[in-house]
Design an enzyme around this catalytic site. Sequence first.
Site, mmCIF file in Angstrom:
data_model
loop_
_atom_site.group_PDB
_atom_site.id
_atom_site.type_symbol
_atom_site.label_atom_id
_atom_site.label_comp_id
_atom_site.label_asym_id
_atom_site.label_seq_id
_atom_site.Cartn_x
_atom_site.Cartn_y
_atom_site.Cartn_z
ATOM 1 C CD1 TRP A 153 -11.278 139.328 -125.646
ATOM 2 C CD2 TRP A 153 -11.975 141.039 -124.383
ATOM 3 N NE1 TRP A 153 -11.602 140.375 -126.486
ATOM 4 C CE2 TRP A 153 -12.030 141.431 -125.739
ATOM 5 C CE3 TRP A 153 -12.364 141.964 -123.406
ATOM 6 C CZ2 TRP A 153 -12.471 142.698 -126.143
ATOM 7 C CZ3 TRP A 153 -12.803 143.218 -123.805
ATOM 8 C CH2 TRP A 153 -12.855 143.576 -125.155
ATOM 9 C CG ASN A 154 -17.181 140.787 -123.385
ATOM 10 O OD1 ASN A 154 -17.234 139.575 -123.178
ATOM 11 N ND2 ASN A 154 -18.085 141.429 -124.093
ATOM 12 C CE LYS A 177 -10.503 129.367 -127.148
ATOM 13 N NZ LYS A 177 -9.629 130.342 -126.490
ATOM 14 N N PRO A 178 -11.296 129.377 -122.328
ATOM 15 C CG PRO A 178 -9.722 129.947 -120.681
ATOM 16 C CD PRO A 178 -10.256 128.771 -121.466
ATOM 17 C CB ALA A 179 -10.806 135.123 -124.210
ATOM 18 N N GLY A 230 -18.748 135.291 -128.825
ATOM 19 C CA GLY A 230 -17.606 135.993 -129.403
ATOM 20 C C GLY A 230 -17.992 136.670 -130.695
ATOM 21 C CB SER A 231 -15.937 137.918 -133.437
ATOM 22 O OG SER A 231 -15.230 136.739 -133.765
ATOM 23 C CD GLU A 252 -24.167 137.024 -126.460
ATOM 24 O OE1 GLU A 252 -23.594 137.886 -127.186
ATOM 25 O OE2 GLU A 252 -24.118 136.999 -125.227
ATOM 26 C CG LEU A 253 -22.453 134.928 -133.168
ATOM 27 C CD1 LEU A 253 -22.741 134.533 -134.600
ATOM 28 C CD2 LEU A 253 -21.173 134.279 -132.672
ATOM 29 C CB CYS A 286 -22.306 141.633 -127.168
ATOM 30 S SG CYS A 286 -22.804 140.640 -125.774
ATOM 31 C CD GLU A 384 -20.200 144.428 -131.185
ATOM 32 O OE1 GLU A 384 -19.644 143.555 -131.877
ATOM 33 O OE2 GLU A 384 -20.866 144.159 -130.173
#
Length: 479
Positions: A153-154, A177-179, A230-231, A252-253, A286, A384
């Site tokens: 979502w960021n 698939k979006p957040a 995401g996470s 990409e975490l 991130c 984080e």
Amino acid sequence: MIDSPLLKHVQGYINGRWVGAQSGQTLAVINPATGETLSPVPLMGQAETRHAVEAAQASRIQPASIEQRKQWLNQIADLHIEHQKELGRIITLENGKPWKEAQAEAAYAAGFYRYCAAHIEKLKPRRLQEQPKNHTWTVHHRPAGVVGLITPWNFPLAMIAKKLSAALAADCPSVIKPAEKTPLSMIALFSLIDQIGLPAGKVNLVMGHADQIGQVLCEHPAVRVISFTGSTRVGKLLIAATAPHIKKLSLELGGNAPFIVFDDADFDHAADHLIQNKFRGAGQTCVCTNRVYVQQSAAEAFTKKVVSRVKTLKVGNGMEEGVGIGPLIDRGAFDKVKGYVDGALSRGATRVAGQAPAAPQGGCFFPPTVLRGVTDEMPCTREEIFGPVVPIIEFDEEKDIIQRANATEYGLAAYVFTADLKRADRVVGMLQFGHVGLNTGTGPTPEAPFGGMKQSGFGREGGHEGLFEFTESQTIAYG
Ligand code: ADP
């Protein structure tokens, strides 16, 4: 409720058509600045995702030429710019970041499509100069297959731009698939893409139950690559779920970016860059600095410069003029950030800018905060923060700081400020981070590869490296 010319259909998009959830169920999208509902969106699951994957797979019988793909990429880039204001407004309404920043995101997103269009020739086949075994050899960069693109979502538009630009360049059909918190920007993007006449099935949009959608993407044999931002928690789930099916992943975490200031650095310059870097998206990116390491003899002077700048920042609804920091995405984020600040204060840190946040009413606004006397053991240093908090930690020697900066499972971004370029070389070479800013707090750009080391993931987005993320090399030996 949101009203936008780009949101005439608030639905998913499968096989070239707007579609709702089969169950008819919906999920509310909330404005994080006000707590108001912006719109319901369809709550989709496995059935819709399977349908989307099959439509994507079916579209593969009609490959697109490099020229055609280039044209699509440029058209999408143009549409971002033409509708920059409205796309920015939708981002601000559902994500909370200031409108100006959101418009800059739309332009940044356009850059990825533009870059892939400009460099797409790199995907043409090459003929080897050598003739081993007395054969002619060629190498072709084939589309890997259907790709699943899962975004956070960021950066509701930029994160999909990084993935979709490379997928289209490679001629891979996608299921996107979006957040859950920010699907409206993606729907708006699809309303623009819908205008350019892509073949049915080339791009598909599903939203709703993340676990169900994720499961189909991980298990369906037609899906060959999953690109996820995401996470680290969900990244690990995807690795485990795709392991039996041997799929390529691009992940990409999380990050835990150190910002290292040596005592010979230009403190004004470093403080300016820290502010720009740290408070982007209210600290919810991130690549945002997570730990500021300042050499002991410089700590007092540098902290003062940071504090004086932080005091000028205006927090509020991102649609209001002059606001530099919007709300945090939700109450969970607010409580987490507050926990990091309280945890540091209770272990001996001092708050030198910002005040205790007021309990959220409507929007979850968090005052930009600077903490001094932070140590490596505190949770705000180890995890984080994802919020507008600057923890200042002191260090003494160069060799210590390299080890301390690397003492995290993450390896996404790091920043180093020093006037001594020899030292910079030594330090940067030892840092285990995929992106390093040397005397700059700048983040990624479409022209350069970006991605993590260690548990920040693998794969690259942007640059030539990113262009090949969704291709498979096929070698042909001519007998
Ligand atoms: P954040 O903590 O930033 O929300 P997440 O990793 O939870 O990060 O979410 C990033 C993206 O991953 C979102 O689109 C979310 O819906 C999606 N997601 C969450 N869980 C899963 C899952 N089990 N499988 C696939 N995608 C998921």
